[in-house]
Motif scaffolding. Structure first.
Motif, short mmCIF file in Angstrom:
data_model
loop_
_atom_site.label_atom_id
_atom_site.label_comp_id
_atom_site.label_asym_id
_atom_site.label_seq_id
_atom_site.Cartn_x
_atom_site.Cartn_y
_atom_site.Cartn_z
N SER A 1 -19.52 40.86 -11.88
CA SER A 1 -19.52 41.42 -13.23
C SER A 1 -18.49 42.54 -13.36
N GLU A 2 -18.20 42.85 -14.61
CA GLU A 2 -17.30 43.95 -14.97
C GLU A 2 -15.97 43.82 -14.25
N GLU A 3 -15.49 44.89 -13.68
CA GLU A 3 -14.17 44.88 -13.02
C GLU A 3 -14.29 44.76 -11.50
N SER B 1 -17.64 34.97 -8.71
CA SER B 1 -17.14 36.08 -9.52
C SER B 1 -18.19 37.18 -9.53
N SER C 1 -14.37 35.52 -18.43
CA SER C 1 -13.73 36.76 -18.00
C SER C 1 -14.75 37.88 -17.74
N THR C 2 -15.89 37.85 -18.41
CA THR C 2 -16.93 38.84 -18.16
C THR C 2 -18.22 38.13 -17.77
N LYS C 3 -18.66 38.39 -16.57
CA LYS C 3 -19.88 37.75 -16.06
C LYS C 3 -21.07 38.65 -16.35
N LYS C 4 -22.10 38.07 -16.95
CA LYS C 4 -23.34 38.79 -17.19
C LYS C 4 -24.37 38.32 -16.16
#
Length: 194
Positions: free
Chosen positions: A76-78, A74, A106-109
């Motif tokens: 980050s962000e969109e 995945s 749903s949001t990867k940091k």
């Protein structure tokens, strides 16, 4: 799903170690958070590998190994995920891995060194070697792969913030040689002695 995208060793555990093979389409300069005080490191276009593990507690609801590898696929962000991600979701939907909790948040940091490289659109995961074993293998894998004439160290200790003497992100010159080496070495390495 192409079997060429994955090499899997072991079948009993939902935890384990993994090696990501990554293709970088062009040269980039990249800082890895606070690693080397935020100094930019040059990565030439080509192939790299990353050694990681997910040895967290196995739960009846999911697999630490599946969650970690899906997270790596995945961005980050969109940003668009890695092309291998749908095949990973299919792979980890099998009976011994099945769980809704295997999906990445749903949001990867950006947390680990590898996150900074994998977040780039120029970087693409092309193959994943999965080792289903409760054994801590990162140092052994790093030692094995660092000693290969098909790898070189980009920056000492890169990707290995939790270890003292290894590097987990390496440049590779021949992925077939690396896969052959792993095919001959990993079966013995993952054997759990009672």
């Amino acid at each position: 799903m192409s079997v060429r995208q994955f090499t899997i060793f072991g079948n009993k555990y939902r935890m384990g170690s993994y090696i990501l093979l990554i293709r970088l389409s062009c040269s980039v300069k990249l800082a890895f958070g606070r690693f080397q005080f935020g100094r930019l490191i040059t990565f030439t276009g080509g192939e790299y590998l990353y050694i990681g593990s997910a040895l967290g507690k196995e739960e009846s609801t999911g697999s630490p190994l599946a969650r970690r590898v899906i997270r790596h696929a995945s961005r980050s962000e969109e940003k668009k995920p890695h092309k291998i991600r749908p095949a990973l979701l299919q792979l980890f939907s099998g009976d011994d891995f099945a769980s809704n909790s295997n999906r990445a948040p749903s949001t990867k940091k950006l947390r680990w060194h590898i996150d900074y490289l994998l977040d780039l659109p120029e970087a693409e995961i092309t193959h994943i070697v999965i080792m289903r074993s409760p054994l801590k293998l990162e140092d052994k894998l790093s030692e094995l792969l660092e000693s290969s004439n098909a790898t070189s160290i980009v920056a000492p200790h890169l990707g290995a913030g939790d270890t003292r003497n290894s590097t987990h992100l390496l440049k590779i010159t021949d992925h077939n040689q690396i896969l052959d080496l792993l095919h001959h070495t990993i079966p013995e390495m993952i054997t759990v002695r009672d």
